[in-house]
Design a protein around this motif. Structure first.
Motif, PDB file in Angstrom:
ATOM      1  N   VAL A   1      11.223   0.875  -7.581  1.00  0.00           N
ATOM      2  CA  VAL A   1      11.699   1.472  -6.331  1.00  0.00           C
ATOM      3  C   VAL A   1      12.879   2.401  -6.593  1.00  0.00           C
ATOM      4  CG1 VAL A   1      12.399   0.978  -3.979  1.00  0.00           C
ATOM      5  CG2 VAL A   1      11.020  -0.674  -5.213  1.00  0.00           C
ATOM      6  N   ILE A   2      13.804   1.949  -7.424  1.00  0.00           N
ATOM      7  CA  ILE A   2      14.978   2.763  -7.727  1.00  0.00           C
ATOM      8  C   ILE A   2      14.573   4.018  -8.495  1.00  0.00           C
ATOM      9  CG2 ILE A   2      17.165   2.780  -8.999  1.00  0.00           C
ATOM     10  CD1 ILE A   2      17.415  -0.190  -8.378  1.00  0.00           C
ATOM     11  N   LEU A   3      13.629   3.886  -9.426  1.00  0.00           N
ATOM     12  CA  LEU A   3      13.144   5.062 -10.145  1.00  0.00           C
ATOM     13  C   LEU A   3      12.508   6.077  -9.201  1.00  0.00           C
ATOM     14  CD1 LEU A   3      11.520   3.580 -13.381  1.00  0.00           C
ATOM     15  CD2 LEU A   3      13.548   5.015 -13.226  1.00  0.00           C
ATOM     16  N   LEU A   4      11.669   5.593  -8.293  1.00  0.00           N
ATOM     17  CA  LEU A   4      11.014   6.486  -7.339  1.00  0.00           C
ATOM     18  C   LEU A   4      12.028   7.142  -6.409  1.00  0.00           C
ATOM     19  CD1 LEU A   4       8.357   7.577  -6.205  1.00  0.00           C
ATOM     20  CD2 LEU A   4       8.234   5.570  -4.729  1.00  0.00           C
ATOM     21  N   LEU A   5      13.010   6.386  -5.952  1.00  0.00           N
ATOM     22  CA  LEU A   5      14.030   6.929  -5.063  1.00  0.00           C
ATOM     23  C   LEU A   5      14.866   7.989  -5.770  1.00  0.00           C
ATOM     24  CD1 LEU A   5      15.364   6.757  -2.281  1.00  0.00           C
ATOM     25  CD2 LEU A   5      16.831   4.941  -3.171  1.00  0.00           C
TER      26      LEU A   5
ATOM     27  N   ILE B   1       9.203  10.726   4.088  1.00  0.00           N
ATOM     28  CA  ILE B   1       8.213   9.650   4.018  1.00  0.00           C
ATOM     29  C   ILE B   1       8.473   8.769   2.803  1.00  0.00           C
ATOM     30  CG2 ILE B   1       5.771   9.163   3.593  1.00  0.00           C
ATOM     31  CD1 ILE B   1       5.067  11.514   5.368  1.00  0.00           C
ATOM     32  N   ILE B   2       8.773   9.374   1.663  1.00  0.00           N
ATOM     33  CA  ILE B   2       9.045   8.590   0.450  1.00  0.00           C
ATOM     34  C   ILE B   2      10.308   7.760   0.631  1.00  0.00           C
ATOM     35  CG2 ILE B   2       9.501   8.724  -2.019  1.00  0.00           C
ATOM     36  CD1 ILE B   2       7.931  11.313  -2.079  1.00  0.00           C
TER      37      ILE B   2
ATOM     38  N   LEU C   1       0.803  -1.220   0.000  1.00  0.00           N
ATOM     39  CA  LEU C   1       0.000   0.000   0.000  1.00  0.00           C
ATOM     40  C   LEU C   1       0.839   1.275   0.000  1.00  0.00           C
ATOM     41  CD1 LEU C   1      -2.733  -1.034   2.606  1.00  0.00           C
ATOM     42  CD2 LEU C   1      -2.919  -1.064   0.114  1.00  0.00           C
ATOM     43  N   SER C   2       2.161   1.155   0.037  1.00  0.00           N
ATOM     44  CA  SER C   2       3.016   2.342   0.124  1.00  0.00           C
ATOM     45  C   SER C   2       2.858   3.300  -1.056  1.00  0.00           C
ATOM     46  CB  SER C   2       4.477   1.909   0.275  1.00  0.00           C
ATOM     47  OG  SER C   2       4.895   1.106  -0.814  1.00  0.00           O
ATOM     48  N   PRO C   3       2.668   2.844  -2.321  1.00  0.00           N
ATOM     49  CA  PRO C   3       2.455   3.822  -3.399  1.00  0.00           C
ATOM     50  C   PRO C   3       1.218   4.684  -3.206  1.00  0.00           C
ATOM     51  CG  PRO C   3       3.054   1.684  -4.324  1.00  0.00           C
ATOM     52  CD  PRO C   3       2.797   1.470  -2.867  1.00  0.00           C
ATOM     53  N   ILE C   4       0.200   4.149  -2.532  1.00  0.00           N
ATOM     54  CA  ILE C   4      -1.000   4.953  -2.274  1.00  0.00           C
ATOM     55  C   ILE C   4      -0.664   6.116  -1.348  1.00  0.00           C
ATOM     56  CG2 ILE C   4      -3.340   4.906  -1.338  1.00  0.00           C
ATOM     57  CD1 ILE C   4      -3.557   2.025  -2.172  1.00  0.00           C
ATOM     58  N   VAL C   5       0.211   5.879  -0.366  1.00  0.00           N
ATOM     59  CA  VAL C   5       0.629   6.947   0.544  1.00  0.00           C
ATOM     60  C   VAL C   5       1.366   8.037  -0.237  1.00  0.00           C
ATOM     61  CG1 VAL C   5       2.012   7.488   2.578  1.00  0.00           C
ATOM     62  CG2 VAL C   5       0.758   5.321   2.466  1.00  0.00           C
ATOM     63  N   VAL C   6       2.266   7.625  -1.130  1.00  0.00           N
ATOM     64  CA  VAL C   6       2.991   8.607  -1.956  1.00  0.00           C
ATOM     65  C   VAL C   6       2.017   9.378  -2.830  1.00  0.00           C
ATOM     66  CG1 VAL C   6       4.793   8.894  -3.689  1.00  0.00           C
ATOM     67  CG2 VAL C   6       5.048   7.154  -1.925  1.00  0.00           C
ATOM     68  N   LEU C   7       1.037   8.714  -3.373  1.00  0.00           N
ATOM     69  CA  LEU C   7       0.043   9.371  -4.220  1.00  0.00           C
ATOM     70  C   LEU C   7      -0.720  10.441  -3.449  1.00  0.00           C
ATOM     71  CD1 LEU C   7      -2.179   7.558  -6.796  1.00  0.00           C
ATOM     72  CD2 LEU C   7      -3.251   9.123  -5.206  1.00  0.00           C
TER      73      LEU C   7
ATOM     74  N   THR D   1      12.685   2.412   1.523  1.00  0.00           N
ATOM     75  CA  THR D   1      13.483   1.528   2.374  1.00  0.00           C
ATOM     76  C   THR D   1      12.687   0.303   2.787  1.00  0.00           C
ATOM     77  OG1 THR D   1      14.682   3.461   3.207  1.00  0.00           O
ATOM     78  CG2 THR D   1      14.871   1.423   4.461  1.00  0.00           C
ATOM     79  N   LEU D   2      11.403   0.507   3.094  1.00  0.00           N
ATOM     80  CA  LEU D   2      10.548  -0.627   3.453  1.00  0.00           C
ATOM     81  C   LEU D   2      10.430  -1.603   2.293  1.00  0.00           C
ATOM     82  CD1 LEU D   2       8.487  -2.079   5.280  1.00  0.00           C
ATOM     83  CD2 LEU D   2       6.737  -0.531   4.367  1.00  0.00           C
ATOM     84  N   ARG D   3      10.261  -1.087   1.095  1.00  0.00           N
ATOM     85  CA  ARG D   3      10.134  -1.987  -0.066  1.00  0.00           C
ATOM     86  C   ARG D   3      11.425  -2.749  -0.313  1.00  0.00           C
ATOM     87  NH1 ARG D   3       6.377  -1.073  -5.090  1.00  0.00           N
ATOM     88  NH2 ARG D   3       5.008  -1.526  -3.327  1.00  0.00           N
TER      89      ARG D   3
END
Length: 338
Positions: free
Chosen positions: A235-239, A171-172, A128-134, A177-179
Motif C-alpha cells: 500500500v505504501i509503495l503504491l501510494l 481514485i488510487i 478487489l481494489s488492485p483490479i480497479v487500479v489495473l 485509504t480503504l486498504r
C-alpha cells in the motif's frame, strides 16, 4: 528495502519451499512484463514510448554538447525495456509473499465478520481494489469510454483530459485509504490463528505441555510485525508511486489546470573568458558551472518521461498484487483444504 529483506530471508530458508516460490514468481513476472511491454499504447496508455523518445532526444543533445556519441535509438530502447523487465521481476518477487499473506487474512477476516455485512462489503472492495487500479490504464475500458461515451448515435465527452488524469489519481488515493482502514480486521484475523492452533493441539491425542501451547501462541504474536509489513508495504509503495507520478509528472489534483508539457532547452553553460580571475572568483565560477551542469542533468528528465515511468510502476504494483492475491486465494481456499 524492508520487503527486500523479507524476500532474502525467505530465499535463504532451505526448508519449506519459499526459495522455489520466489524464483517461480520472479520468472512468471518476467514473462508478464515482457508481454506488457510489447502491448501498444492504444491499449495500455503508460506513455513509455513518447517518454523514452523525449529522454533520448534530450540525452542526445546533452552528449553532443559534451562531444560524446550516443548509442542508436533501437539499442537504447532495447536496453531501456530490459531494465524495466528486470525491475518488474524484482518488484514482483518482493510482493509475492505479501500477496499470499493478504489472501489468507482476507479469507479469515470474512469468516470473522460473518455477522457484519457492511464490513464484508468493504473487505471485498479492499481485496478487489488492485483490479480497479489495473483497469485505470486500460485505454479502451476507461479513457476511451469517458472521452467518447456512446449516447445514441453520438459520442459525448464526459470530462476533459486534465480532469480524467486528476480523477485517476484521486481514485488510487481513495483505494489506498480503504486498504489502510481495513488493516485492523486483517491483523486481527491473523491473530485469531493462535486460537485455531490451540484448538487443533487440544484435539491431538496425549497430554500436551503448557509450555508447548505458550510457544505456539507466542510465535503468532512475534510474527505479527512481519505480517503488518507485508500488509502495509504494498500500500505504501503504491501510494508513494502515485504521489511521485503527480509531482514529477506535473499532474494536477483538479483544483488548477496542468502545466503545459514543454521540453526545456539544454545548455551546459559557456566557459569563463576574460582576464585571469583571482581565487575567490575562480571558486564562484566553479560553483556556477557545477550548478549549471546539475541543472542541465535535471532538465534531461522531463515530466513526460516521469509520467511514463511512474504510470508503469503504479500499474505494475497493482498487477503484482492482483496476480499474487488471486493465486493466494486459490491456494488457501482450495489447495490447503484438499
Amino acid at each position: 528495502k524492508v520487503l527486500f529483506s523479507l524476500m532474502t530471508h525467505y530465499f535463504r530458508t532451505e526448508e519449506g519451499g519459499e526459495r522455489s516460490v520466489c524464483l517461480t514468481f520472479a520468472f512468471l513476472f518476467v514473462l508478464i512484463a515482457m508481454l506488457v511491454l510489447v502491448v501498444r499504447e492504444d491499449y495500455l496508455e503508460f506513455g513509455l514510448e513518447p517518454g523514452f523518445a523525449n529522454l533520448y532526444e534530450n540525452v542526445e543533445v546533452f552528449l553532443k554538447q559534451q562531444g560524446v556519441d550516443i548509442w542508436p535509438y533501437s539499442i537504447s530502447r532495447l536496453i531501456f525495456k530490459l531494465v524495466l523487465v528486470g525491475l518488474s521481476s524484482f518488484i514482483g518477487a518482493c510482493l509475492t509473499f505479501p500477496g499470499l499473506r493478504l489472501a489468507q487474512t482476507h479469507l479469515d477476516a470474512l469468516k470473522m465478520t460473518a455477522d457484519k455485512p457492511l464490513i464484508q462489503i468493504l473487505l471485498q472492495a479492499n481485496f478487489l481494489s488492485p483490479i480497479v487500479v489495473l483497469l485505470l490504464w486500460v485505454k479502451p475500458i476507461t479513457r476511451d469510454f469517458v472521452m467518447k461515451t456512446p449516447l445514441g448515435k453520438e459520442h459525448v465527452q464526459l470530462m476533459s483530459e486534465t480532469t480524467y488524469n486528476s480523477m485517476r489519481l484521486w481514485i488510487i488515493i481513495a483505494l489506498c485509504t480503504l486498504r489502510l482502514t481495513m488493516t485492523r480486521y486483517h491483523l486481527q484475523a491473523y491473530l485469531n490463528l493462535a486460537e485455531k492452533w490451540v484448538d487443533l493441539m487440544k484435539k491431538e491425542a496425549g497430554n500436551i505441555p503448557m509450555i508447548e501451547i505458550q510457544r505456539k501462541v507466542s510465535q503468532v504474536f512475534c510474527y505479527l510485525c512481519v505480517v503488518t509489513v507485508q500488509y502495509l508495504g504494498p500500500v505504501i509503495l503504491l501510494l508513494h508511486s502515485t504521489l511521485l507520478l503527480k509531482v514529477l509528472g506535473d499532474y494536477s489534483w483538479g483544483f488548477y489546470p496542468e502545466a503545459p508539457q514543454v521540453s526545456p532547452a539544454l545548455d551546459v553553460g559557456s566557459e569563463f573568458s576574460g582576464t585571469a580571475p583571482n581565487e575567490e572568483e575562480r571558486y564562484e565560477v566553479a560553483v556556477s558551472q557545477i550548478k549549471a551542469f546539475l541543472s542541465t542533468i535535471c532538465r534531461v528528465f522531463t515530466p513526460m518521461f516521469y509520467r511514463g515511468i511512474f504510470s508503469f510502476v503504479t500499474w505494475w504494483l497493482a498487477t503484482c498484487q492482483v496476480v499474487t492475491n488471486l493465486f493466494g486465494l486459490y491456494f488457501h481456499q482450495y489447495m490447503m483444504t484438499s
